[in-house]
Design a protein around this motif. Structure first.
Motif, PDB file in Angstrom:
ATOM      1  N   SER A  25      38.089  26.466  37.343  1.00  0.00           N
ATOM      2  CA  SER A  25      38.291  27.890  37.595  1.00  0.00           C
ATOM      3  C   SER A  25      38.610  28.562  36.270  1.00  0.00           C
ATOM      4  O   SER A  25      38.303  28.028  35.203  1.00  0.00           O
ATOM      5  N   SER A  77      32.300  31.695  42.687  1.00  0.00           N
ATOM      6  CA  SER A  77      32.338  33.084  42.226  1.00  0.00           C
ATOM      7  C   SER A  77      32.528  34.014  43.423  1.00  0.00           C
ATOM      8  O   SER A  77      31.951  33.791  44.494  1.00  0.00           O
ATOM      9  N   PHE A  78      33.364  35.024  43.227  1.00  0.00           N
ATOM     10  CA  PHE A  78      33.599  36.031  44.272  1.00  0.00           C
ATOM     11  C   PHE A  78      33.085  37.367  43.763  1.00  0.00           C
ATOM     12  O   PHE A  78      33.809  38.113  43.094  1.00  0.00           O
ATOM     13  N   SER A  91      34.724  41.339  43.285  1.00  0.00           N
ATOM     14  CA  SER A  91      36.163  41.212  43.504  1.00  0.00           C
ATOM     15  C   SER A  91      36.967  41.483  42.235  1.00  0.00           C
ATOM     16  O   SER A  91      38.163  41.205  42.186  1.00  0.00           O
ATOM     17  N   LYS A 128      38.980  41.398  39.042  1.00  0.00           N
ATOM     18  CA  LYS A 128      39.723  40.409  38.263  1.00  0.00           C
ATOM     19  C   LYS A 128      39.864  39.074  38.979  1.00  0.00           C
ATOM     20  O   LYS A 128      40.243  38.071  38.362  1.00  0.00           O
ATOM     21  N   TYR A 129      39.589  39.027  40.277  1.00  0.00           N
ATOM     22  CA  TYR A 129      39.731  37.776  41.015  1.00  0.00           C
ATOM     23  C   TYR A 129      38.512  36.860  40.851  1.00  0.00           C
ATOM     24  O   TYR A 129      38.543  35.707  41.277  1.00  0.00           O
ATOM     25  N   ASP A 130      37.443  37.383  40.264  1.00  0.00           N
ATOM     26  CA  ASP A 130      36.266  36.559  40.015  1.00  0.00           C
ATOM     27  C   ASP A 130      36.413  35.921  38.640  1.00  0.00           C
ATOM     28  O   ASP A 130      36.399  36.598  37.613  1.00  0.00           O
ATOM     29  N   GLU A 131      36.548  34.594  38.602  1.00  0.00           N
ATOM     30  CA  GLU A 131      36.820  33.891  37.356  1.00  0.00           C
ATOM     31  C   GLU A 131      35.587  33.184  36.801  1.00  0.00           C
ATOM     32  O   GLU A 131      35.704  32.289  35.957  1.00  0.00           O
ATOM     33  N   ASN A 168      44.428  32.630  55.902  1.00  0.00           N
ATOM     34  CA  ASN A 168      43.631  33.279  54.871  1.00  0.00           C
ATOM     35  C   ASN A 168      42.352  32.466  54.677  1.00  0.00           C
ATOM     36  O   ASN A 168      42.140  31.449  55.346  1.00  0.00           O
ATOM     37  N   HIS A 178      41.353  31.049  51.769  1.00  0.00           N
ATOM     38  CA  HIS A 178      41.390  30.217  50.575  1.00  0.00           C
ATOM     39  C   HIS A 178      40.689  28.878  50.811  1.00  0.00           C
ATOM     40  O   HIS A 178      39.902  28.414  49.983  1.00  0.00           O
ATOM     41  N   TYR A 204      54.112  28.683  39.298  1.00  0.00           N
ATOM     42  CA  TYR A 204      54.061  29.855  40.169  1.00  0.00           C
ATOM     43  C   TYR A 204      55.132  30.873  39.780  1.00  0.00           C
ATOM     44  O   TYR A 204      56.238  30.494  39.350  1.00  0.00           O
TER      45      TYR A 204
END
Length: 339
Positions: free
Chosen positions: A88, A114-115, A118, A120-123, A165, A167, A198
């Motif tokens: 990732s 890949s998202f 999305s 910043k959530y697509d890395e 969710n 995930h 975290y």
């Protein structure tokens, strides 16, 4: 009961009546002559009670950790079938991929999801940059809303657990991609729990309610009222501390009444006979948290209550085995953890 507990933040190991899971770090002895069994613990976290760091020895600590992580990755690259890595944009999978590339006889196969749309959530770009840096061949799969909805039923079947969710569905899609190229993958799971990655591991003066700070009235109200609420006091009596602020909501009478209303009236007597806090208490050993700083208490809770039943199941082994992929986790090597 297990579905109610899951919605309350007490993640179950199984949803099947009459089926129980042997807790992590335990073994079961069975006496076939009399038909009895006994659960015995052979290992526990034993987190340090004293976290004073010798800064003069910091370099030697870093070198020791680097050595055991390198060895953990090297050992997990052993296989008589093709081995790849999940990659990732995070540092955990990047470290594993970089070390795996050194142990790979050919070009390392890396896999990412890949998202699109999305932000910043697509890395994908971060993963592509890392793959180029270490000379790996990157395979990617696009996962949009339609894909997540399409695969949710099959993912549930593989997980054998409820989830709230998508995930795990994303990981299920990623595992399908990996299956077309390799039989084994190395992953970065466990790094956050081991190295306190975290954000909730870093409470400030507000303690466990630090991550609720903000400008909204609701957040200010929760920070002010939750620590002294009846649910928070009940959690403290059961565990000795409050690991996450949301538990003071999901374990409250208000939340439990609404969760209860989701079930048929014929089931409500069974729900009333137990409480999800009991599940959390059964997994917890007060001797492992008493006298520790709050960060260590939250680390203990995260590993005991979330790692095995959620991260390594819904986000790990079960969605991967749904596509006959074996996942290996170098950061959960016992020597890495004990360092």
């Amino acid at each position: 009961l297990t579905i109610r507990d899951y919605l309350s933040g007490a993640i179950p190991e199984t949803i099947f009546a009459g089926v129980q899971a042997i807790p992590p770090g335990c073994l079961m002895r069975v006496d076939l002559a009399v038909g009895t069994h006994e659960i015995q613990r052979y290992w526990d976290l034993d987190l340090p009670a004293n976290d004073d760091l010798d800064h003069q020895a910091l370099e030697s600590h870093v070198a020791a950790v680097k050595e055991v992580v390198e060895e953990a990755v090297r050992l997990r690259m052993r296989a008589d079938v093709p081995v790849g890595v999940y990659l990732s944009g995070g540092i955990d999978s990047a470290i594993v991929a970089a070390l795996a590339a050194k142990s790979c006889s050919g070009k390392l196969q890396a896999f990412t999801v890949s998202f699109p749309n999305s932000g910043k959530y697509d890395e994908l770009n971060l993963a592509r940059g890392m793959a180029n840096a270490i000379g790996a061949e990157l395979h990617s799969v696009s996962c949009d809303n339609e894909t997540l909805v399409r695969d949710v039923t099959e993912c549930l079947w593989a997980c054998e657990l409820p989830f709230t969710n998508f995930h795990g569905v994303g990981k299920f899609v990623l595992s399908r991609l990996a299956h077309a190229h390799v039989k084994v993958v190395l992953t970065g799971e466990g790094a956050d729990e081991t190295f306190l990655g975290y954000p909730y591991f870093r409470p400030n003066r507000a303690g466990e309610f630090a991550n609720l700070r903000g400008r909204s009235f609701l957040r200010r109200y929760l920070v002010r009222r939750l620590p002294e609420s009846p649910p928070a006091r009940a959690i403290t009596r059961a565990l000795g501390y409050v690991p996450f602020p949301m538990l003071s909501i999901t374990l409250s009478n208000w939340w439990q009444a609404r969760a209860r209303s989701l079930f048929a009236k014929s089931l409500r007597a069974r729900l009333d006979a137990s409480h999800p806090l009991l599940r959390l208490r059964e997994r917890s050993d007060r001797t492992q948290t008493e006298g520790r700083m709050l960060t260590r208490q939250i680390q203990y809770f995260s590993i005991k209550q979330m790692l095995a039943p959620y991260i390594l199941a819904i986000l790990g082994d079960r969605v991967e085995m749904g596509h006959s992929i074996e996942a290996r986790t170098p950061f959960l090597d016992h020597l890495v953890f004990e360092k």
